[in-house]
Motif scaffolding. Structure first.
Motif, PDB file in Angstrom:
ATOM      1  N   LYS A 149      17.592  -1.228 -17.322  1.00 35.35           N
ATOM      2  CA  LYS A 149      18.332  -1.957 -18.160  1.00 35.35           C
ATOM      3  C   LYS A 149      18.059  -3.470 -17.911  1.00 35.35           C
ATOM      4  CE  LYS A 149      22.535   0.881 -19.253  1.00 35.35           C
ATOM      5  NZ  LYS A 149      23.798   1.020 -19.068  1.00 35.35           N
ATOM      6  N   ILE A 150      17.819  -3.514 -16.262  1.00 35.85           N
ATOM      7  CA  ILE A 150      17.516  -4.897 -15.756  1.00 35.85           C
ATOM      8  C   ILE A 150      16.107  -5.517 -16.314  1.00 35.85           C
ATOM      9  CG2 ILE A 150      17.123  -6.275 -13.729  1.00 35.85           C
ATOM     10  CD1 ILE A 150      19.253  -4.581 -12.343  1.00 35.85           C
ATOM     11  N   PHE A 151      15.154  -4.402 -16.243  1.00 36.35           N
ATOM     12  CA  PHE A 151      13.678  -4.582 -16.556  1.00 36.35           C
ATOM     13  C   PHE A 151      13.360  -4.431 -18.015  1.00 36.35           C
ATOM     14  CE2 PHE A 151      13.825  -4.133 -11.844  1.00 36.35           C
ATOM     15  CZ  PHE A 151      13.443  -5.422 -11.301  1.00 36.35           C
ATOM     16  N   GLY A 152      14.110  -3.629 -18.523  1.00 34.03           N
ATOM     17  CA  GLY A 152      14.000  -3.607 -19.913  1.00 34.03           C
ATOM     18  C   GLY A 152      12.717  -2.913 -20.587  1.00 34.03           C
ATOM     19  N   ALA A 153      11.952  -3.787 -21.331  1.00 30.57           N
ATOM     20  CA  ALA A 153      10.551  -3.273 -21.800  1.00 30.57           C
ATOM     21  C   ALA A 153       9.440  -3.181 -20.811  1.00 30.57           C
ATOM     22  CB  ALA A 153      10.218  -4.557 -22.853  1.00 30.57           C
ATOM     23  N   ASP A 154       9.724  -3.935 -19.664  1.00 29.59           N
ATOM     24  CA  ASP A 154       8.476  -4.052 -18.639  1.00 29.59           C
ATOM     25  C   ASP A 154       8.730  -2.348 -18.065  1.00 29.59           C
ATOM     26  OD1 ASP A 154       7.614  -6.296 -18.831  1.00 29.59           O
ATOM     27  OD2 ASP A 154       9.057  -7.336 -17.783  1.00 29.59           O
ATOM     28  N   TRP A 155      10.076  -2.241 -17.504  1.00 32.10           N
ATOM     29  CA  TRP A 155      10.241  -0.777 -17.316  1.00 32.10           C
ATOM     30  C   TRP A 155       9.685   0.272 -18.274  1.00 32.10           C
ATOM     31  CZ3 TRP A 155      12.778   0.770 -12.540  1.00 32.10           C
ATOM     32  CH2 TRP A 155      13.006   2.035 -12.476  1.00 32.10           C
ATOM     33  N   GLU A 156       9.948   0.050 -19.379  1.00 31.80           N
ATOM     34  CA  GLU A 156       9.136   1.298 -20.319  1.00 31.80           C
ATOM     35  C   GLU A 156       7.950   1.129 -20.360  1.00 31.80           C
ATOM     36  OE1 GLU A 156      10.922   0.116 -24.189  1.00 31.80           O
ATOM     37  OE2 GLU A 156      13.001   0.512 -23.486  1.00 31.80           O
ATOM     38  N   LYS A 157       7.115   0.083 -20.315  1.00 29.23           N
ATOM     39  CA  LYS A 157       5.653   0.033 -20.019  1.00 29.23           C
ATOM     40  C   LYS A 157       5.043   0.654 -18.559  1.00 29.23           C
ATOM     41  CE  LYS A 157       4.991  -4.202 -22.884  1.00 29.23           C
ATOM     42  NZ  LYS A 157       4.778  -5.714 -22.591  1.00 29.23           N
ATOM     43  N   ALA A 158       5.815   0.535 -17.964  1.00 24.97           N
ATOM     44  CA  ALA A 158       5.435   1.295 -16.624  1.00 24.97           C
ATOM     45  C   ALA A 158       5.596   2.531 -16.679  1.00 24.97           C
ATOM     46  CB  ALA A 158       6.465   0.560 -15.375  1.00 24.97           C
ATOM     47  N   GLU A 159       6.815   3.066 -17.399  1.00 22.57           N
ATOM     48  CA  GLU A 159       6.933   4.543 -17.453  1.00 22.57           C
ATOM     49  C   GLU A 159       5.753   5.066 -18.376  1.00 22.57           C
ATOM     50  OE1 GLU A 159       8.773   6.596 -16.181  1.00 22.57           O
ATOM     51  OE2 GLU A 159      10.971   6.006 -15.874  1.00 22.57           O
ATOM     52  N   GLU A 160       5.388   4.422 -19.522  1.00 21.42           N
ATOM     53  CA  GLU A 160       4.502   4.767 -20.174  1.00 21.42           C
ATOM     54  C   GLU A 160       3.178   4.786 -19.599  1.00 21.42           C
ATOM     55  OE1 GLU A 160       4.045   1.932 -23.291  1.00 21.42           O
ATOM     56  OE2 GLU A 160       5.991   2.367 -24.304  1.00 21.42           O
ATOM     57  N   PHE A 161       2.726   3.984 -18.542  1.00 19.95           N
ATOM     58  CA  PHE A 161       1.469   3.953 -17.605  1.00 19.95           C
ATOM     59  C   PHE A 161       1.516   5.482 -16.919  1.00 19.95           C
ATOM     60  CE2 PHE A 161      -0.547   3.776 -13.653  1.00 19.95           C
ATOM     61  CZ  PHE A 161      -1.810   3.369 -14.007  1.00 19.95           C
ATOM     62  N   VAL A 162       2.675   5.801 -16.082  1.00 18.71           N
ATOM     63  CA  VAL A 162       2.987   6.904 -15.650  1.00 18.71           C
ATOM     64  C   VAL A 162       2.688   8.180 -16.336  1.00 18.71           C
ATOM     65  CG1 VAL A 162       4.418   8.369 -14.161  1.00 18.71           C
ATOM     66  CG2 VAL A 162       4.463   5.790 -13.743  1.00 18.71           C
ATOM     67  N   LYS A 163       3.327   8.389 -17.501  1.00 15.50           N
ATOM     68  CA  LYS A 163       3.120   9.267 -18.409  1.00 15.50           C
ATOM     69  C   LYS A 163       1.687   9.651 -18.892  1.00 15.50           C
ATOM     70  CE  LYS A 163       5.019  11.247 -22.797  1.00 15.50           C
ATOM     71  NZ  LYS A 163       6.146  10.839 -23.988  1.00 15.50           N
ATOM     72  N   GLU A 164       0.991   8.388 -19.202  1.00 15.31           N
ATOM     73  CA  GLU A 164      -0.394   8.540 -19.588  1.00 15.31           C
ATOM     74  C   GLU A 164      -1.408   9.086 -18.704  1.00 15.31           C
ATOM     75  OE1 GLU A 164      -1.021   4.768 -21.560  1.00 15.31           O
ATOM     76  OE2 GLU A 164       0.327   5.317 -23.356  1.00 15.31           O
ATOM     77  N   ASN A 165      -1.093   8.647 -17.413  1.00 13.95           N
ATOM     78  CA  ASN A 165      -2.065   8.751 -16.370  1.00 13.95           C
ATOM     79  C   ASN A 165      -1.396   9.810 -15.383  1.00 13.95           C
ATOM     80  OD1 ASN A 165      -4.045   6.518 -16.589  1.00 13.95           O
ATOM     81  ND2 ASN A 165      -2.087   5.531 -16.997  1.00 13.95           N
ATOM     82  N   ARG A 166      -0.335  10.808 -15.541  1.00 15.97           N
ATOM     83  CA  ARG A 166       0.218  11.556 -14.712  1.00 15.97           C
ATOM     84  C   ARG A 166      -0.855  12.650 -14.476  1.00 15.97           C
ATOM     85  NH1 ARG A 166       6.266  14.392 -14.700  1.00 15.97           N
ATOM     86  NH2 ARG A 166       5.671  15.934 -12.945  1.00 15.97           N
ATOM     87  N   GLU A 167      -1.626  13.032 -15.131  1.00 20.52           N
ATOM     88  CA  GLU A 167      -2.385  14.178 -15.034  1.00 20.52           C
ATOM     89  C   GLU A 167      -3.453  14.012 -13.875  1.00 20.52           C
ATOM     90  OE1 GLU A 167      -5.721  17.419 -17.367  1.00 20.52           O
ATOM     91  OE2 GLU A 167      -4.422  15.728 -18.493  1.00 20.52           O
ATOM     92  N   TRP A 168      -4.003  12.702 -14.041  1.00 18.89           N
ATOM     93  CA  TRP A 168      -5.189  12.575 -12.938  1.00 18.89           C
ATOM     94  C   TRP A 168      -4.619  12.090 -11.653  1.00 18.89           C
ATOM     95  CZ3 TRP A 168      -5.595   7.983 -10.549  1.00 18.89           C
ATOM     96  CH2 TRP A 168      -4.820   6.818 -11.219  1.00 18.89           C
ATOM     97  N   MET A 169      -3.340  11.547 -11.692  1.00 19.99           N
ATOM     98  CA  MET A 169      -2.751  11.154 -10.643  1.00 19.99           C
ATOM     99  C   MET A 169      -1.972  12.431  -9.741  1.00 19.99           C
ATOM    100  SD  MET A 169      -0.652   7.575 -11.174  1.00 19.99           S
ATOM    101  CE  MET A 169       0.331   7.924 -12.532  1.00 19.99           C
ATOM    102  N   GLU A 170      -1.746  13.621 -10.553  1.00 18.93           N
ATOM    103  CA  GLU A 170      -1.144  14.618  -9.766  1.00 18.93           C
ATOM    104  C   GLU A 170      -2.321  15.228  -9.224  1.00 18.93           C
ATOM    105  OE1 GLU A 170       1.139  16.767 -12.678  1.00 18.93           O
ATOM    106  OE2 GLU A 170       3.078  16.229 -11.740  1.00 18.93           O
TER     107      GLU A 170
END
Length: 250
Positions: free
Chosen positions: A40-61
């Motif tokens: 809630k504190i970081f709002g859209a910035d948190w959501e964008k960070a989550e999107e990056f993790v979701k989109e890049n999870r495969e190669w990071m794992e």
């Protein structure tokens, strides 16, 4: 038959002691700061960070497995930086800083770059401590070191900092170096993460006592929270707990 405590009895003392500890416990619970919901504190910035993790999870794992590190721990360490990262930074300013660093070194320009917001000085510190690495990581950094040509070495670092997979390799090296530099054997998962996140944000070149003392210090901000500052390691720990299922997902 009830005992009638005499004048010299310990009963009044014990009762007073019990009430003292009860009151102390209550005060402790009342004064303890509740965990904040950083989503809630970081709002859209948190959501964008989550999107990056979701989109890049495969190669990071996959890379985590190859480099023998915990994927969830690694992402937790850098997640506050993902929140802070902004693709709209002034590209002219970044280009100028890059040129200054390549030609003059980090005494003249030390700046955060890329999704993980790594500074050239951080990358240089990883190279400086690469003798502590083993296996694939050690071989990689042996090839990357170019002490005979400082300018080209710094150019390589700037190029590496702009590639998420390369930054992830530096992150893995940081974790392995910390395992060699510090005694983390008796730490549980959350204690270990708190220490590593603090070392990442503060400096892993400090000693163990200095890093431990810096944990919880509120210096982290994206600049959009009306002057509020937060503990970097608390944000890391929140994401870790969230993805461990210990915090309810909205």
């Amino acid at each position: 038959m009830p005992v009638n405590p005499g004048k010299g009895s310990l009963y009044p003392f014990l009762i007073s002691l019990f009430l003292f500890f009860l009151a102390s416990g209550s005060m402790s619970l009342l004064s303890r700061e509740p965990e904040q919901d950083y989503r809630k504190i970081f709002g859209a910035d948190w959501e964008k960070a989550e999107e990056f993790v979701k989109e890049n999870r495969e190669w990071m794992e996959q890379l985590s497995g190859i480099l023998d590190i915990s994927y969830r721990e690694a992402v937790s360490i850098v997640f506050p930086e993902l929140v802070r990262y902004s693709a709209l930074r002034d590209r002219i300013e970044i280009a100028l800083l890059q040129t200054l660093y390549i030609n003059l070194g980090d005494d003249y320009a030390d700046f955060s770059i890329g999704w993980f917001q790594m500074k050239p000085s951080f990358a240089e510190a990883v190279h400086l401590n690469s003798h502590l690495l083993r296996g694939k990581l050690k071989n990689y950094f042996r090839k990357q070191n170019q002490p005979d040509n400082p300018r080209e070495f710094r150019r390589t670092i700037v190029e590496n900092m702009q590639k998420p997979p390369m930054q992830f390799i530096y992150l893995a090296a940081f974790i392995k170096i910390c395992e060699e530099r510090f005694d983390l054997r008796n730490s549980d998962e959350e204690q270990r993460l708190t220490f590593l996140a603090t070392a990442y944000n503060y400096s892993f070149l400090k000693n163990q006592e200095q890093i431990a003392a810096a944990a919880g210090a509120k210096h982290f901000t994206t600049g959009k929270e009306n002057g509020s500052f937060f503990s970097y390691s608390d944000v890391s720990l929140f994401w870790y707990r969230l993805h461990q299922g210990n915090i309810h997902k909205p």
